[in-house]
Design a protein around this motif. Structure first.
Motif, PDB file in Angstrom:
ATOM      1  N   ARG A  82       0.808  -1.212   0.000  1.00  0.00           N
ATOM      2  CA  ARG A  82       0.000   0.000   0.000  1.00  0.00           C
ATOM      3  C   ARG A  82       0.847   1.271   0.000  1.00  0.00           C
ATOM      4  N   ASP A  83       2.115   1.128   0.330  1.00  0.00           N
ATOM      5  CA  ASP A  83       2.999   2.289   0.284  1.00  0.00           C
ATOM      6  C   ASP A  83       3.717   2.402  -1.059  1.00  0.00           C
ATOM      7  N   ASN A  84       3.404   1.500  -1.971  1.00  0.00           N
ATOM      8  CA  ASN A  84       4.124   1.467  -3.246  1.00  0.00           C
ATOM      9  C   ASN A  84       3.171   1.427  -4.444  1.00  0.00           C
ATOM     10  N   GLY A  85       2.095   2.190  -4.365  1.00  0.00           N
ATOM     11  CA  GLY A  85       1.182   2.308  -5.486  1.00  0.00           C
ATOM     12  C   GLY A  85       0.531   1.008  -5.910  1.00  0.00           C
ATOM     13  N   GLY A  86       0.240   0.131  -4.961  1.00  0.00           N
ATOM     14  CA  GLY A  86      -0.386  -1.144  -5.298  1.00  0.00           C
ATOM     15  C   GLY A  86       0.596  -2.190  -5.770  1.00  0.00           C
ATOM     16  N   LEU A  87       1.893  -1.905  -5.628  1.00  0.00           N
ATOM     17  CA  LEU A  87       2.928  -2.864  -6.008  1.00  0.00           C
ATOM     18  C   LEU A  87       3.605  -3.385  -4.757  1.00  0.00           C
ATOM     19  N   TRP A  88       4.005  -4.619  -4.787  1.00  0.00           N
ATOM     20  CA  TRP A  88       4.712  -5.236  -3.669  1.00  0.00           C
ATOM     21  C   TRP A  88       6.013  -5.790  -4.244  1.00  0.00           C
ATOM     22  N   GLU A  89       7.110  -5.115  -3.904  1.00  0.00           N
ATOM     23  CA  GLU A  89       8.403  -5.485  -4.491  1.00  0.00           C
ATOM     24  C   GLU A  89       8.312  -5.540  -6.021  1.00  0.00           C
ATOM     25  N   GLU A  90       7.656  -4.509  -6.590  1.00  0.00           N
ATOM     26  CA  GLU A  90       7.520  -4.328  -8.041  1.00  0.00           C
ATOM     27  C   GLU A  90       6.572  -5.328  -8.696  1.00  0.00           C
ATOM     28  N   HIS A  91       5.809  -6.070  -7.901  1.00  0.00           N
ATOM     29  CA  HIS A  91       4.807  -6.983  -8.439  1.00  0.00           C
ATOM     30  C   HIS A  91       3.413  -6.454  -8.119  1.00  0.00           C
ATOM     31  N   SER A  92       2.506  -6.513  -9.072  1.00  0.00           N
ATOM     32  CA  SER A  92       1.112  -6.220  -8.788  1.00  0.00           C
ATOM     33  C   SER A  92       0.558  -7.301  -7.882  1.00  0.00           C
ATOM     34  N   ILE A  93      -0.265  -6.891  -6.917  1.00  0.00           N
ATOM     35  CA  ILE A  93      -0.854  -7.887  -6.024  1.00  0.00           C
ATOM     36  C   ILE A  93      -1.692  -8.895  -6.795  1.00  0.00           C
ATOM     37  N   TYR A  94      -2.210  -8.500  -7.951  1.00  0.00           N
ATOM     38  CA  TYR A  94      -3.049  -9.406  -8.736  1.00  0.00           C
ATOM     39  C   TYR A  94      -2.223 -10.461  -9.476  1.00  0.00           C
ATOM     40  N   ASP A  95      -0.912 -10.272  -9.478  1.00  0.00           N
ATOM     41  CA  ASP A  95      -0.025 -11.272 -10.077  1.00  0.00           C
ATOM     42  C   ASP A  95       0.542 -12.243  -9.049  1.00  0.00           C
ATOM     43  N   VAL A  96       0.450 -11.886  -7.756  1.00  0.00           N
ATOM     44  CA  VAL A  96       1.103 -12.728  -6.746  1.00  0.00           C
ATOM     45  C   VAL A  96       0.244 -13.008  -5.523  1.00  0.00           C
ATOM     46  N   ALA A  97      -0.933 -12.404  -5.416  1.00  0.00           N
ATOM     47  CA  ALA A  97      -1.698 -12.526  -4.166  1.00  0.00           C
ATOM     48  C   ALA A  97      -3.163 -12.841  -4.398  1.00  0.00           C
ATOM     49  N   THR A  98      -3.452 -13.646  -5.413  1.00  0.00           N
ATOM     50  CA  THR A  98      -4.812 -14.111  -5.653  1.00  0.00           C
ATOM     51  C   THR A  98      -4.770 -15.581  -6.043  1.00  0.00           C
ATOM     52  N   PRO A  99      -5.853 -16.327  -5.801  1.00  0.00           N
ATOM     53  CA  PRO A  99      -5.898 -17.722  -6.247  1.00  0.00           C
ATOM     54  C   PRO A  99      -5.730 -17.844  -7.752  1.00  0.00           C
ATOM     55  N   GLU A 100      -6.270 -16.873  -8.501  1.00  0.00           N
ATOM     56  CA  GLU A 100      -6.162 -16.900  -9.960  1.00  0.00           C
ATOM     57  C   GLU A 100      -4.714 -16.757 -10.406  1.00  0.00           C
ATOM     58  N   ALA A 101      -3.952 -15.926  -9.691  1.00  0.00           N
ATOM     59  CA  ALA A 101      -2.535 -15.754 -10.025  1.00  0.00           C
ATOM     60  C   ALA A 101      -1.780 -17.059  -9.832  1.00  0.00           C
ATOM     61  N   PHE A 102      -2.096 -17.779  -8.761  1.00  0.00           N
ATOM     62  CA  PHE A 102      -1.404 -19.042  -8.506  1.00  0.00           C
ATOM     63  C   PHE A 102      -1.778 -20.085  -9.545  1.00  0.00           C
ATOM     64  N   ALA A 103      -3.038 -20.098  -9.953  1.00  0.00           N
ATOM     65  CA  ALA A 103      -3.462 -21.043 -10.995  1.00  0.00           C
ATOM     66  C   ALA A 103      -2.802 -20.715 -12.329  1.00  0.00           C
ATOM     67  N   ARG A 104      -2.611 -19.432 -12.595  1.00  0.00           N
ATOM     68  CA  ARG A 104      -2.055 -18.982 -13.875  1.00  0.00           C
ATOM     69  C   ARG A 104      -0.549 -19.176 -13.940  1.00  0.00           C
ATOM     70  N   ASN A 105       0.141 -18.849 -12.850  1.00  0.00           N
ATOM     71  CA  ASN A 105       1.608 -18.898 -12.859  1.00  0.00           C
ATOM     72  C   ASN A 105       2.116 -19.279 -11.473  1.00  0.00           C
ATOM     73  N   PRO A 106       1.970 -20.536 -11.083  1.00  0.00           N
ATOM     74  CA  PRO A 106       2.398 -20.940  -9.736  1.00  0.00           C
ATOM     75  C   PRO A 106       3.880 -20.743  -9.486  1.00  0.00           C
ATOM     76  N   GLU A 107       4.695 -20.869 -10.518  1.00  0.00           N
ATOM     77  CA  GLU A 107       6.138 -20.709 -10.335  1.00  0.00           C
ATOM     78  C   GLU A 107       6.478 -19.288  -9.896  1.00  0.00           C
ATOM     79  N   LEU A 108       5.831 -18.289 -10.529  1.00  0.00           N
ATOM     80  CA  LEU A 108       6.061 -16.898 -10.157  1.00  0.00           C
ATOM     81  C   LEU A 108       5.617 -16.647  -8.716  1.00  0.00           C
ATOM     82  N   VAL A 109       4.441 -17.141  -8.372  1.00  0.00           N
ATOM     83  CA  VAL A 109       3.909 -16.906  -7.029  1.00  0.00           C
ATOM     84  C   VAL A 109       4.801 -17.558  -5.971  1.00  0.00           C
ATOM     85  N   LEU A 110       5.209 -18.787  -6.205  1.00  0.00           N
ATOM     86  CA  LEU A 110       6.089 -19.456  -5.254  1.00  0.00           C
ATOM     87  C   LEU A 110       7.411 -18.716  -5.118  1.00  0.00           C
ATOM     88  N   ARG A 111       7.972 -18.268  -6.240  1.00  0.00           N
ATOM     89  CA  ARG A 111       9.238 -17.536  -6.185  1.00  0.00           C
ATOM     90  C   ARG A 111       9.086 -16.238  -5.394  1.00  0.00           C
TER      91      ARG A 111
END
Length: 224
Positions: A23-52
């Protein structure tokens, strides 16, 4: 009987230990959108990225240390009954000495089965690998409550808040629901203090200390 102090903490207390918040970084967490790393859909789409991503967060957590605010809250247990309800997924409260901690959004140092949510494993700070499975053969995932998922500890947290003699809110904007709704579970006679350097959501009758977690908790303790 000892007074019961209930503490609701958010990302601000961990930020003072060097852990970044999205929330202090414009909706980014370590340069990742939360929708790419913090949703069930993100894990289904790219589990390797989420795990990393979470493996990196776990390594970062291992090098972080509890700060003065964590330690001061833990020291309260020598005089009061203290319950910490945290929105954070780190283990800094426990490492700081708090013995009663409820994690609303999960725990970074644990993994769970993707199919059997009752199978939860303590993994410490090690990585979760793609292909690593639970005892029943399903892929492991971070034990994190992602956006769009239910908050399983919410009812327990609400029960704890209802027994508070003091409610202390540290380092949270009170804008993330359902966790923010916990403030409305407290009895009307219970004093509420909010510690946050920004502009937290308005809480009627609350005392607001607009300081960081470490400085604010120390100031609050002087008036307790």
């Amino acid at each position: 009987m000892q007074d019961h102090i209930v503490v609701l903490t958010g990302a601000g207390i961990s930020a003072e230990s060097g852990l970044s918040t999205f929330r202090d970084n414009g909706g980014l967490w370590e340069e990742h959108s939360i929708y790419d790393v913090a949703t069930p859909e993100a894990f289904a789409r790219n589990p390797e990225l989420v795990l990393r991503f979470y493996n990196e967060r776990r390594r970062q957590l291992q090098s972080a240390q509890p700060n003065r605010a964590h330690r001061l809250l833990a020291e309260l247990e020598s005089r009061y009954r203290v319950s910490v309800i945290t929105q954070n997924v780190d283990d800094l409260h426990e490492r700081g000495g708090s013995s009663q901690v409820i994690h609303l959004h999960g725990e970074l140092t644990k993994a769970r089965s993707t199919r059997h949510c009752d199978l939860v494993y303590d993994i410490g700070y090690r990585d979760i690998e793609l292909g690593e499975t639970c005892d029943r053969g399903a892929q492991l995932r971070p034990h994190i409550v992602w956006f769009g998922e239910e908050v399983p500890m919410l009812d327990k947290a609400a029960e704890v808040v209802r027994t508070a003699d003091h409610l202390l809110i540290v380092g949270t904007s009170l804008q993330v629901y359902p966790a923010a709704g916990l403030v409305y579970e407290v009895d009307l006679s219970v004093p509420i203090t909010v510690i946050d350097p920004g502009e937290p959501a308005s809480v009627s009758r609350a005392r607001v200390i607009r300081k960081g977690a470490c400085e604010g908790v120390a100031e609050w303790l002087q008036s307790l």
